[in-house]
Motif scaffolding. Structure first.
Motif, PDB file in Angstrom:
ATOM      1  N   TYR A 424       0.712  -1.441  -0.025  1.00 54.23           N
ATOM      2  CA  TYR A 424      -0.230   0.207   0.084  1.00 54.23           C
ATOM      3  C   TYR A 424       0.698   1.145  -0.273  1.00 54.23           C
ATOM      4  CZ  TYR A 424      -3.679  -3.148   1.004  1.00 54.23           C
ATOM      5  OH  TYR A 424      -4.439  -3.824   1.531  1.00 54.23           O
ATOM      6  N   TYR A 428      -3.933   2.464   3.209  1.00 54.13           N
ATOM      7  CA  TYR A 428      -4.607   2.149   2.802  1.00 54.13           C
ATOM      8  C   TYR A 428      -6.162   2.377   4.273  1.00 54.13           C
ATOM      9  CZ  TYR A 428      -2.630  -1.488   6.112  1.00 54.13           C
ATOM     10  OH  TYR A 428      -1.882  -1.629   8.413  1.00 54.13           O
ATOM     11  N   THR A 472      -8.472  -5.030   2.296  1.00 54.63           N
ATOM     12  CA  THR A 472      -8.068  -3.728   1.922  1.00 54.63           C
ATOM     13  C   THR A 472      -6.760  -3.627   3.370  1.00 54.63           C
ATOM     14  OG1 THR A 472      -9.612  -2.195   2.599  1.00 54.63           O
ATOM     15  CG2 THR A 472      -9.028  -2.363   0.325  1.00 54.63           C
ATOM     16  N   THR A 484      -4.476  -9.615   1.614  1.00 62.30           N
ATOM     17  CA  THR A 484      -4.943  -8.326   1.752  1.00 62.30           C
ATOM     18  C   THR A 484      -6.227  -8.527   2.102  1.00 62.30           C
ATOM     19  OG1 THR A 484      -6.146  -8.193  -0.535  1.00 62.30           O
ATOM     20  CG2 THR A 484      -3.005  -6.515   0.606  1.00 62.30           C
TER      21      THR A 484
END
Length: 944
Positions: A424, A428, A472, A484
């Motif tokens: 990321y 995130y 996420t 993730t």
């Protein structure tokens, strides 16, 4: 003279009834032996006779003067017309006189002379409604329906008690109230219409999708919820990190379809002696529809500024079953709700990007996505009954729900230790997904078994299973190899409850019959925690390689960020059972003096026995004025969730005067870590309730109730402040818990006292050509204080930690409005209606748990810098008035359109001070009306 009056009335009726019906030779009237499903509320006897006429399809002649001042008992259930009429006439001197098939004439004894009737003062009730004496000048017009005095079934075992006659304060919300409220869920509807109920709109972590409500300033799990008089199960989820409702697992009212509800009764009084655990603050009883009508509705809307469109589809229909009046009513609704994304503040963390990145000079760092969750779900219910035998009926009802809620948690910036730049590069926001599947099924047999004894044998089984996932997100301890998407595990709560209840009215020489009810209950609870995928909780031990950001540093954050998966060590199954027995007495000693007594014994498998009692008194010295009061003891058993829940969430923790996002875990009280911090096995809460009030009916269609109350709770079960520091870290390490910055534990560490005042007034006015108006003004004034806090356990005393600190005390004593006032006008004229409501919420304080470094204008600063202060920074929510408006119009029979707004003026709560705007939060989430602003909608209703 009296006989002549009766004969004159009968002669007049002869003109309206076929002569062959009245002059035929007497014959057995089979219409009186036919059984019907009667539902006749307690009301003036004249109205009850008309209702019996309509429901049985017979004609009734009666002397109006003789019944004008008589109030009937309630008649409910499958009865012959003869038995139903006998119940209505019980205690009166009215007698039946033969008048032909399908016609009943009521007369008084010939020697009765105390009451003198006017000539021809005889009412004629007919099922078709076409032949009456109402058009004659000497025949009084029928009385208006007593809408202000519905029969109640909550807080009493009698079957004839109305709201105005209740021994304790109670609110009844009918279908009209539910429809005109404009709210989209049962929970919000209660928070809108009942001044003593407040709704919590904030939470975090695994409990993020759960919303709770409180009654009279107490917790959501200190309020018992019933459906059709049977106990509703609690949610499996433990509400955590959500301010005023921390540490609770109350019933989830969003999982009951709103269109399945006939009415809601809210008992604002302690009722543990009548119903058992959880009824410290009161009872909400949701009565499902049991008719054969139907309807459908479509509601669509959105907020003014933040998106969050909503759609709700509803349909319900009742069907007759068999020839004896059986029925089943089916209801279903589908819900679609999008996230709102409310304005947030810039992220102030430095560095935002790794050191040396030119983008660090850009002040535009608005990344947070706070607001309401995204929801896709559906609820279904049924309510069914089938007569069996003579006076018995089988019944069953149930609900089923499936829901997926998803929402954004707290933003992690690119340069944070809990981010991996390779995954990321812009940071995130973990997105939590909550999958909820819930059902409850109840069934039983009830009726009269002879001798006036009523019996109800029932059983209910319920289950709520919640699975958690996260997208996420990442596990920083696994480095670039981290997934993730994570499965975090599941929790499940089961409840099996069986009841056997008996009731009978006894004539012991009092002014009215003595109502006696006895019964027993058996309840079994189970709680399960299932572990998540290993990647959601393991410590991967990742160290940043040379030449990378944080080179040589071990990455903080073990397990998935946002919410960590349930660990195998904290998973398992737990259960307990209990049985209870009760007795309830209600009666009228003399005219205008009523009493109620109740006692209950409970025996739990895990913490022993407890006894509760309740005494009530109601004095009505003259018509239109009454005084009532209650005194009771109560209890609430600790839930299995409070005893065994174990999960961690990333929340705000103050470290060295600076707010930081770190993982904190709820620690089971019987776990190694909690015991090392001084935790003790939980005991039940015990309460003492006192209330006193007056009931005024100064004019027809106008009533006022004023009730004062005091509730003392001993050994209150509370979730602690966030415990952190060396002692805590050592206890966690000894228990094998890694990567956690703090812990939360439950305890019976405090006693509280709540005092308050409820005022409810309603006036129904006829406006002539302008239609009708229902005007209500209500208010709640409430204050909670801590009367005792246990000493800090020796295990954490030297660390200067406290279980119940200033933040926790502030949540309970100042975290809900000190006062709440509601003014409502419902105006109806022909096919048009308008509902306008103003709700004023009093001030609220959010107390800080720790001191922080800040400037005079509440900006963050570093220690020893010029002008930098170090103290607590509290937040105040100023009083706000929220306006709701709905306009409706019936296009044709059975078709209605409405437009409306909840929070018409798009009001927002106060903004947080800059030092408290952790990770971009801007508005204070303690506001009971939420942070998303106004919601505007349209609705189409169909009836069939």
């Amino acid at each position: 003279m009296q006989k002549r009056h009766v004969l004159a009335g009968l002669s007049l009726a002869t003109c309206l009834v076929a002569p062959t019906q009245l002059l035929a030779a007497p014959a057995p009237d089979t219409s009186l032996s036919q059984r019907h499903k009667f539902s006749i509320p307690s009301q003036p006897l004249s109205g009850a006779l008309r209702a019996l006429s309509a429901q049985a399809g017979i004609r009734i002649l009666f002397p109006y003067d003789e019944v004008a001042n008589i109030r009937s008992r309630r008649v409910e259930g499958w009865l012959s017309t003869d038995d139903a009429l006998s119940q209505l006439l019980a205690g009166t001197e009215l007698r039946r006189s033969p008048a032909g098939a399908g016609v009943i004439a009521l007369i008084t004894p010939p020697n009765r002379s105390a009451v003198r009737r006017r000539p021809l003062a005889i009412q004629f009730a007919q099922a078709s409604g076409t032949a009456t004496l109402d058009g004659l000048a000497m025949a009084p017009a029928p009385e208006p329906a007593a809408e202000s005095a519905p029969i109640i079934v909550t807080g009493t075992r009698q079957t004839t008690r109305t709201v105005a006659e209740s021994l304790a304060p109670i609110d009844v919300l009918g279908e009209k109230d539910l429809e005109a409220s404009g709210k989209q869920s049962v929970r919000d509807l209660l928070g809108t219409l009942v001044p003593s109920i407040n709704v919590s709109n904030n939470g975090a972590g695994a409990s993020w999708a759960v919303r709770t409500l409180s009654l009279r300033g107490l917790g959501g799990d200190q309020l018992l919820v019933l459906v059709n008089g049977k106990r509703r199960h609690n949610t499996a989820t433990l509400f955590i990190n959500g301010s005023v409702q921390n540490g609770q697992s109350p019933p989830d009212l969003d999982l009951i379809p709103g269109n399945a509800i006939q009415r809601i009764e809210v008992l604002r009084d302690g009722a543990s002696a009548q119903y058992g655990s959880d009824a410290i603050a009161g009872v909400v009883n949701i009565i499902l529809k049991n008719d054969t009508q139907g309807g459908a509705a479509l509601t669509m809307g959105s907020t003014a500024d933040n998106g969050g469109w909503q759609g709700r589809w509803q349909i319900d229909k009742g069907f007759a079953i068999g020839p004896d009046g059986g029925y089943i009513h089916l209801s279903g609704e589908g819900v679609l709700q999008d996230n709102t994304v409310v304005n947030s503040s810039p992220i102030t963390s430095n560095p935002f990007y790794p050191t040396g990145d030119a983008r660090n000079a850009d002040p535009d760092r608005i990344r947070a996505r706070y607001g309401q969750p995204q929801v896709i779900g559906g609820n279904a219910s049924y309510d069914a009954m089938m007569p069996v035998g003579g006076d018995m009926e089988l019944y069953s009802f149930g609900t089923y729900s499936k829901r997926h809620a998803a929402g954004w948690l707290t933003y992690r910036n690119p340069a944070a230790l809990n981010n991996i730049l390779e995954i990321y590069p812009e940071g995130y926001i973990p997105r939590i997904h909550v999958y909820d599947e819930d059902f409850q099924v109840a069934g039983g047999l009830r009726g009269e078994i002879g001798g006036g004894i009523h019996v109800d044998l029932s059983t209910s089984y319920a289950q709520d299973e919640v699975k958690y996932a996260q997208t996420t997100s990442l596990n920083p301890s696994m480095g670039p190899a981290s997934p993730t998407h994570f499965y975090l595990g599941k929790i499940r709560f089961d409840e099996w409850t069986s009841n056997l209840d008996f009731s009978k009215e006894l004539d012991i020489g009092l002014a009215g019959p003595l109502s006696v009810a006895v019964g027993a209950e058996y309840k079994k609870n189970k709680f399960l925690i299932g572990p998540g995928d290993p990647e959601s909780y393991i410590d991967g031990g990742y160290v940043s390689p040379a030449g990378s950001w944080f080179a040589g540093a071990t990455r903080t954050g073990v397990g998935s960020q946002g919410v960590t998966g349930f660990l195998p060590e904290g998973s398992g199954n737990w259960s307990r059972d209990n049985w209870s027995a009760y007795i309830n007495l209600e009666g009228q000693i003399v005219e205008g003096l009523e009493f109620g007594l109740a006692g209950r014994h409970e025996d739990y498998s895990d913490f022993g026995t407890t006894d509760t009692g309740k005494a009530s008194l109601r004095i009505e010295p003259f018509r239109g004025f009454a005084i009532r009061g209650t005194a009771s003891t109560g209890f609430r058993a600790p839930t299995l969730q409070q005893q065994h829940y174990a999960s961690s969430s990333t929340i705000n923790v103050t470290v060295n005067g600076v707010n930081q996002l770190l993982p904190v875990q709820a620690l089971p009280v019987d776990g190694v870590a909690a015991r090392a911090l001084g935790a003790q096995p939980l005991k039940p809460e015990k309460s003492t309730n006192f209330s006193a009030g007056i009931v005024l009916t100064p004019a027809p269609n106008f009533n006022v109730t004023v009730d004062a109350y005091q509730i003392k709770v001993r050994d209150r079960i509370l979730l602690s402040e966030t415990l952190s520091g060396t002692v805590v870290m050592n206890a966690l390490a000894a228990a094998g818990i890694q990567g956690i910055a703090g812990g939360l534990i439950f305890s019976n560490a405090a006693d509280t006292r709540t005092r308050g005042l409820d005022i409810v007034s309603t006036y129904r006015a006829g406006l002539g050509d302008l239609g009708t108006a229902t005007i209500s003004l209500s208010a709640n004034f409430n204050k909670t204080i801590f009367t005792h806090i246990d000493p800090v356990p020796a295990e954490i005393l030297e660390s200067k930690l406290v279980l119940i600190g200033r933040a926790k005390q502030g949540d309970l004593s100042e975290g809900t409005p000190r006062d709440k006032l509601i003014g409502n006008i419902l105006w109806e004229k022909g096919d048009f209606n308008l509902n306008l409501r103003a709700t004023r919420y009093g001030k609220i304080y959010q107390r800080a748990s720790a001191a922080v470094y800040h400037t005079a204008d509440f900006q963050s600063c570093t220690a020893n810098s010029p002008g930098c202060l170090y103290d607590y920074v509290d937040e105040k929510l100023s009083p706000k008035t929220i306006l709701d408006l709905e306009l409706g119009y019936k296009l044709t029979q059975g078709v209605k359109i409405s437009v409306g707004a909840n929070n018409l003026l798009n009001t927002y709560p106060n903004k947080l001070k800059p030092v408290n705007r952790t990770a971009g939060s801007l508005y204070n989430a303690y506001a009971p009306y939420g942070i998303s602003g106004g919601f505007y909608y349209g609705r189409l209703n169909l009836e069939f």
